[in-house]
Design a protein around this motif. Structure first.
Motif, PDB file in Angstrom:
ATOM      1  N   ARG A 268     -53.353 -57.091   6.129  1.00 18.64           N
ATOM      2  CA  ARG A 268     -52.868 -56.419   7.339  1.00 18.64           C
ATOM      3  C   ARG A 268     -53.538 -56.981   8.580  1.00 18.64           C
ATOM      4  O   ARG A 268     -52.896 -57.234   9.603  1.00 18.64           O
ATOM      5  CB  ARG A 268     -53.112 -54.920   7.237  1.00 18.64           C
ATOM      6  CG  ARG A 268     -52.149 -54.216   6.293  1.00 18.64           C
ATOM      7  CD  ARG A 268     -52.394 -52.721   6.285  1.00 18.64           C
ATOM      8  NE  ARG A 268     -51.420 -52.023   5.436  1.00 18.64           N
ATOM      9  CZ  ARG A 268     -51.421 -50.717   5.221  1.00 18.64           C
ATOM     10  NH1 ARG A 268     -52.353 -49.965   5.779  1.00 18.64           N
ATOM     11  NH2 ARG A 268     -50.498 -50.168   4.450  1.00 18.64           N
ATOM     12  N   ASN A 269     -54.862 -57.175   8.484  1.00 22.45           N
ATOM     13  CA  ASN A 269     -55.580 -57.747   9.626  1.00 22.45           C
ATOM     14  C   ASN A 269     -55.100 -59.157   9.947  1.00 22.45           C
ATOM     15  O   ASN A 269     -55.036 -59.559  11.108  1.00 22.45           O
ATOM     16  CB  ASN A 269     -57.089 -57.774   9.348  1.00 22.45           C
ATOM     17  CG  ASN A 269     -57.723 -56.423   9.591  1.00 22.45           C
ATOM     18  OD1 ASN A 269     -57.092 -55.517  10.128  1.00 22.45           O
ATOM     19  ND2 ASN A 269     -58.962 -56.263   9.180  1.00 22.45           N
ATOM     20  N   LEU A 270     -54.760 -59.907   8.903  1.00 19.57           N
ATOM     21  CA  LEU A 270     -54.301 -61.281   9.110  1.00 19.57           C
ATOM     22  C   LEU A 270     -52.858 -61.331   9.600  1.00 19.57           C
ATOM     23  O   LEU A 270     -52.512 -62.138  10.468  1.00 19.57           O
ATOM     24  CB  LEU A 270     -54.440 -62.067   7.801  1.00 19.57           C
ATOM     25  CG  LEU A 270     -54.051 -63.558   7.848  1.00 19.57           C
ATOM     26  CD1 LEU A 270     -54.947 -64.302   8.829  1.00 19.57           C
ATOM     27  CD2 LEU A 270     -54.139 -64.180   6.466  1.00 19.57           C
ATOM     28  N   SER A 271     -52.026 -60.439   9.052  1.00 14.33           N
ATOM     29  CA  SER A 271     -50.601 -60.492   9.401  1.00 14.33           C
ATOM     30  C   SER A 271     -50.294 -59.803  10.730  1.00 14.33           C
ATOM     31  O   SER A 271     -49.266 -60.082  11.350  1.00 14.33           O
ATOM     32  CB  SER A 271     -49.765 -59.849   8.285  1.00 14.33           C
ATOM     33  OG  SER A 271     -50.084 -58.477   8.143  1.00 14.33           O
ATOM     34  N   ARG A 272     -51.175 -58.862  11.168  1.00 14.41           N
ATOM     35  CA  ARG A 272     -50.909 -58.143  12.423  1.00 14.41           C
ATOM     36  C   ARG A 272     -50.769 -59.101  13.613  1.00 14.41           C
ATOM     37  O   ARG A 272     -49.788 -59.027  14.347  1.00 14.41           O
ATOM     38  CB  ARG A 272     -51.999 -57.107  12.667  1.00 14.41           C
ATOM     39  CG  ARG A 272     -51.688 -56.181  13.851  1.00 14.41           C
ATOM     40  CD  ARG A 272     -52.776 -55.134  14.047  1.00 14.41           C
ATOM     41  NE  ARG A 272     -52.836 -54.220  12.905  1.00 14.41           N
ATOM     42  CZ  ARG A 272     -53.850 -54.152  12.068  1.00 14.41           C
ATOM     43  NH1 ARG A 272     -54.906 -54.939  12.219  1.00 14.41           N
ATOM     44  NH2 ARG A 272     -53.837 -53.299  11.060  1.00 14.41           N
ATOM     45  N   PRO A 273     -51.736 -60.020  13.838  1.00 13.55           N
ATOM     46  CA  PRO A 273     -51.546 -60.960  14.956  1.00 13.55           C
ATOM     47  C   PRO A 273     -50.364 -61.899  14.754  1.00 13.55           C
ATOM     48  O   PRO A 273     -49.724 -62.312  15.722  1.00 13.55           O
ATOM     49  CB  PRO A 273     -52.872 -61.734  15.005  1.00 13.55           C
ATOM     50  CG  PRO A 273     -53.506 -61.533  13.672  1.00 13.55           C
ATOM     51  CD  PRO A 273     -53.061 -60.198  13.212  1.00 13.55           C
ATOM     52  N   ILE A 274     -50.059 -62.217  13.494  1.00 14.97           N
ATOM     53  CA  ILE A 274     -48.898 -63.089  13.240  1.00 14.97           C
ATOM     54  C   ILE A 274     -47.610 -62.345  13.583  1.00 14.97           C
ATOM     55  O   ILE A 274     -46.679 -62.920  14.152  1.00 14.97           O
ATOM     56  CB  ILE A 274     -48.904 -63.565  11.767  1.00 14.97           C
ATOM     57  CG1 ILE A 274     -50.144 -64.438  11.519  1.00 14.97           C
ATOM     58  CG2 ILE A 274     -47.627 -64.324  11.442  1.00 14.97           C
ATOM     59  CD1 ILE A 274     -50.299 -64.895  10.094  1.00 14.97           C
ATOM     60  N   ARG A 275     -47.548 -61.031  13.228  1.00 13.36           N
ATOM     61  CA  ARG A 275     -46.383 -60.229  13.620  1.00 13.36           C
ATOM     62  C   ARG A 275     -46.281 -60.143  15.134  1.00 13.36           C
ATOM     63  O   ARG A 275     -45.188 -60.174  15.711  1.00 13.36           O
ATOM     64  CB  ARG A 275     -46.475 -58.827  13.012  1.00 13.36           C
ATOM     65  CG  ARG A 275     -46.140 -58.753  11.549  1.00 13.36           C
ATOM     66  CD  ARG A 275     -45.827 -57.322  11.115  1.00 13.36           C
ATOM     67  NE  ARG A 275     -46.921 -56.419  11.388  1.00 13.36           N
ATOM     68  CZ  ARG A 275     -47.905 -56.166  10.528  1.00 13.36           C
ATOM     69  NH1 ARG A 275     -47.917 -56.758   9.343  1.00 13.36           N
ATOM     70  NH2 ARG A 275     -48.871 -55.322  10.844  1.00 13.36           N
ATOM     71  N   SER A 276     -47.443 -60.031  15.781  1.00 12.75           N
ATOM     72  CA  SER A 276     -47.456 -59.994  17.250  1.00 12.75           C
ATOM     73  C   SER A 276     -46.894 -61.284  17.826  1.00 12.75           C
ATOM     74  O   SER A 276     -46.093 -61.270  18.768  1.00 12.75           O
ATOM     75  CB  SER A 276     -48.881 -59.761  17.747  1.00 12.75           C
ATOM     76  OG  SER A 276     -48.931 -59.771  19.159  1.00 12.75           O
TER      77      SER A 276
ATOM     78  N   LYS B   7     -36.102 -62.578   2.965  1.00 11.73           N
ATOM     79  CA  LYS B   7     -37.426 -63.072   2.636  1.00 11.73           C
ATOM     80  C   LYS B   7     -38.444 -61.943   2.710  1.00 11.73           C
ATOM     81  O   LYS B   7     -38.318 -61.017   3.500  1.00 11.73           O
ATOM     82  CB  LYS B   7     -37.823 -64.214   3.573  1.00 11.73           C
ATOM     83  CG  LYS B   7     -36.937 -65.440   3.430  1.00 11.73           C
ATOM     84  CD  LYS B   7     -37.422 -66.568   4.322  1.00 11.73           C
ATOM     85  CE  LYS B   7     -36.561 -67.816   4.143  1.00 11.73           C
ATOM     86  NZ  LYS B   7     -37.023 -68.919   4.994  1.00 11.73           N
ATOM     87  N   THR B   8     -39.489 -62.080   1.838  1.00 11.99           N
ATOM     88  CA  THR B   8     -40.546 -61.070   1.831  1.00 11.99           C
ATOM     89  C   THR B   8     -41.516 -61.324   2.973  1.00 11.99           C
ATOM     90  O   THR B   8     -41.602 -62.432   3.504  1.00 11.99           O
ATOM     91  CB  THR B   8     -41.300 -61.104   0.495  1.00 11.99           C
ATOM     92  OG1 THR B   8     -41.803 -62.435   0.289  1.00 11.99           O
ATOM     93  CG2 THR B   8     -40.383 -60.728  -0.647  1.00 11.99           C
ATOM     94  N   SER B   9     -42.254 -60.291   3.342  1.00 12.55           N
ATOM     95  CA  SER B   9     -43.195 -60.390   4.453  1.00 12.55           C
ATOM     96  C   SER B   9     -44.440 -61.160   4.036  1.00 12.55           C
ATOM     97  O   SER B   9     -44.742 -61.310   2.842  1.00 12.55           O
ATOM     98  CB  SER B   9     -43.592 -59.000   4.941  1.00 12.55           C
ATOM     99  OG  SER B   9     -44.321 -58.325   3.936  1.00 12.55           O
ATOM    100  N   LEU B  10     -45.173 -61.653   5.030  1.00 13.42           N
ATOM    101  CA  LEU B  10     -46.407 -62.390   4.771  1.00 13.42           C
ATOM    102  C   LEU B  10     -47.443 -61.485   4.102  1.00 13.42           C
ATOM    103  O   LEU B  10     -48.155 -61.916   3.191  1.00 13.42           O
ATOM    104  CB  LEU B  10     -46.955 -62.943   6.092  1.00 13.42           C
ATOM    105  CG  LEU B  10     -48.294 -63.677   6.012  1.00 13.42           C
ATOM    106  CD1 LEU B  10     -48.174 -64.910   5.133  1.00 13.42           C
ATOM    107  CD2 LEU B  10     -48.771 -64.062   7.407  1.00 13.42           C
ATOM    108  N   SER B  11     -47.527 -60.224   4.548  1.00 20.50           N
ATOM    109  CA  SER B  11     -48.490 -59.282   3.959  1.00 20.50           C
ATOM    110  C   SER B  11     -48.229 -59.112   2.469  1.00 20.50           C
ATOM    111  O   SER B  11     -49.158 -59.161   1.652  1.00 20.50           O
ATOM    112  CB  SER B  11     -48.410 -57.921   4.658  1.00 20.50           C
ATOM    113  OG  SER B  11     -48.756 -58.025   6.007  1.00 20.50           O
ATOM    114  N   PHE B  12     -46.954 -58.938   2.104  1.00 13.76           N
ATOM    115  CA  PHE B  12     -46.607 -58.757   0.693  1.00 13.76           C
ATOM    116  C   PHE B  12     -46.953 -60.007  -0.111  1.00 13.76           C
ATOM    117  O   PHE B  12     -47.497 -59.920  -1.215  1.00 13.76           O
ATOM    118  CB  PHE B  12     -45.121 -58.435   0.555  1.00 13.76           C
ATOM    119  CG  PHE B  12     -44.662 -58.295  -0.870  1.00 13.76           C
ATOM    120  CD1 PHE B  12     -44.872 -57.117  -1.568  1.00 13.76           C
ATOM    121  CD2 PHE B  12     -44.042 -59.363  -1.516  1.00 13.76           C
ATOM    122  CE1 PHE B  12     -44.461 -56.997  -2.892  1.00 13.76           C
ATOM    123  CE2 PHE B  12     -43.635 -59.245  -2.835  1.00 13.76           C
ATOM    124  CZ  PHE B  12     -43.843 -58.063  -3.525  1.00 13.76           C
TER     125      PHE B  12
END
Length: 490
Positions: free
Chosen positions: A188-196, A4-9
């Motif tokens: 990136r700002n949105l996906s960074r906390p989600i990756r965290s 699956k592709t990443s949320l950022s992509f």
């Protein structure tokens, strides 16, 4: 499994398609509808000029200089050529055109006669075949009987549309580039906390509860709330798993203890059966001999009776020791800690064992000139010393000497009982504390030992929470135990 592709992509791709789609839709609309809208707007503007001139004709203001100036400005802004003339062809007013152009307009007005019946809006379209240019024309009658002729080229509109489309295309491309940059930054700002949060959940799945969600500076409120809940969940899981581990360890200990008790019970039954088998066989054999009067003389009968009594006494002592050991091992016996003089206790046990030592030509050595006070249960410590000394007497060989001594080790007093004789084999030295374990079974049977005495010593010292042990010396064996010293202020 499909990767699956990443949320950022996904965010960047979706927003990019959206931006390109919006720009593309507006570009298509510009190419298909903008010219029509421009023409429609130009027609409205020309009709506005017509109405302006017609009102001036009604009010007889056509010759007013202020009106003429306003008309020329409006025509110049709209790129509209206009001329008003009477039925004799005399010019009444004209737009911003020069005299030559006005003559041309008058000539054209003669060609295109009044045409209100042709077009209710007073507008006609005409193409100049020589120049290949289309015009919007109004050629009609005013309210005061004068004529008006107006025209504007459509080509200028088309040129404006083309310029507008080109500018929009360039602007759209720039907008897409800027949009991509902004979208990437936002994604990136949105996906960074989600990756965290994703990493936090992975560490939690691996039972790593040290992980913690840290609030981001520009993070969304909902994501920060989710992270806070994840932190609370992590703490709750850690506490629950900790409790489960404690319960599991307790369960394991209980199961192990039960297994040990079952094993102890089996071993106990086996050992007791083995220990009782020989004396019971002797008692049974000598009792049958007495019954059958194998030897009628009194000496033989007395011997038979002494054997039966001796074996009975051995069984009785073994049973009493087993009962005592059972009470110690299962916590049914308690210790009464008191302060006492260890020298007096050692001297008393040696005195009670002196007869048995003399019968075996054994010399017991002890320096009773010193006095040390310790804490412990005096009766149980006396039992420990009795077991040690009796065990030493039974195994004493060579120069037949037993040495009882004590020394200070840290804040403890170590009492030692040494006897000359054979050393204990290294593979048996840790097993001497086990119930019914005998290093030399034949020798133990000879003096009536049951293999329980040292097990009682071990249990008593564990009740005192103190240590005991055995050491092979060069010419014998040393058993020892420790007690807490009692410091007496002088």
């Amino acid at each position: 499994m499909k990767k699956k592709t990443s949320l950022s992509f996904q965010l960047v791709f979706t927003m990019l398609i959206l931006v390109i789609g919006v720009v593309g839709i507006f570009w298509i609309m510009n190419n298909t509808l903008l010219e029509k809208y421009y023409v429609y707007s130009k027609e409205k503007e020309m009709l506005s000029v017509y109405d302006m001139v017609n009102r001036a004709a009604v009010d007889d203001d056509l010759s007013d200089s202020q009106f003429n100036l306003s008309l020329k400005k409006k025509c110049a802004r709209g790129n509209i050529d206009v001329v008003v003339f009477n039925k004799y062809g005399k010019v009444v007013i004209e737009g911003p055109a020069d005299s030559q152009e006005i003559m041309g307009l008058l000539f054209e007005a003669g060609l295109y006669k009044y045409s209100a019946e042709y077009n209710s809006k007073k507008i006609i379209r005409q193409r100049d075949s020589n120049l290949g240019t289309d015009y919007i024309i109004i050629n009609t009658l005013l309210a005061d009987g004068n004529y008006i002729y107006m025209k504007t080229p459509i080509e200028s509109i088309r040129e404006s549309v083309n310029v507008s489309n080109q500018f929009f295309l360039i602007g759209g491309f720039v907008a897409v580039i800027i949009g991509v940059i902004v979208i990437v930054f936002l994604a990136r700002n949105l996906s960074r906390p989600i990756r965290s949060l994703s990493n936090l959940s992975m560490r939690m799945a691996a039972l790593d509860f040290e992980a913690e969600y840290i609030h981001t500076k520009h993070g969304a409120r909902e994501i920060d709330e989710l992270g806070e809940h994840m932190n609370e969940l992590s703490g709750a899981l850690e506490h629950t798993i900790s409790e489960l581990k404690i319960a599991n360890n307790e369960l394991k200990r209980d199961i192990k203890k039960k297994e040990e008790i079952d094993e102890m019970r089996k071993e106990f039954l086996s050992n007791v059966s083995h220990e009782l088998k020989t004396p019971l066989a002797l008692i049974s054999g000598y009792a049958e001999g007495l019954k059958d009067a194998v030897n009628d003389d009194e000496e033989s009968r007395n011997f038979y009776c002494e054997v039966i009594m001796d074996e009975t006494d051995k069984m009785n002592r073994m049973v009493m020791k087993l009962l005592s050991l059972n009470k110690l091992e299962f916590g049914k016996d308690t210790v009464e800690i008191e302060r006492f003089d260890i020298t007096e206790v050692i001297a008393g046990v040696i005195n009670s064992s002196s007869l048995m030592a003399a019968q075996n030509d054994i010399n017991i050595l002890f320096d009773d000139s010193r006095h040390e006070y310790v804490w412990g249960d005096v009766f149980k410590i006396e039992e420990v010393l009795t077991n040690y000394i009796s065990n030493a007497i039974n195994h004493c060989e060579g120069r037949k000497e037993i040495v009882v001594s004590y020394k200070k080790v840290d804040n403890k007093l170590r009492v030692s009982v040494f006897n000359t004789g054979k050393q204990i084999p290294e593979d048996s030295i840790d097993k001497v504390w086990i119930k019914f374990y005998k290093v030399d079974k034949a020798r133990t049977r000879e003096y009536g030992g049951s293999g329980i005495g040292l097990s009682i010593v071990k249990a008593i010292m564990e009740l005192h929470d103190q240590k005991c042990g055995v050491i092979n010396r060069e010419d014998g064996v040393e058993f020892w135990f420790e007690l807490e010293l009692c410091i007496v202020n002088s």
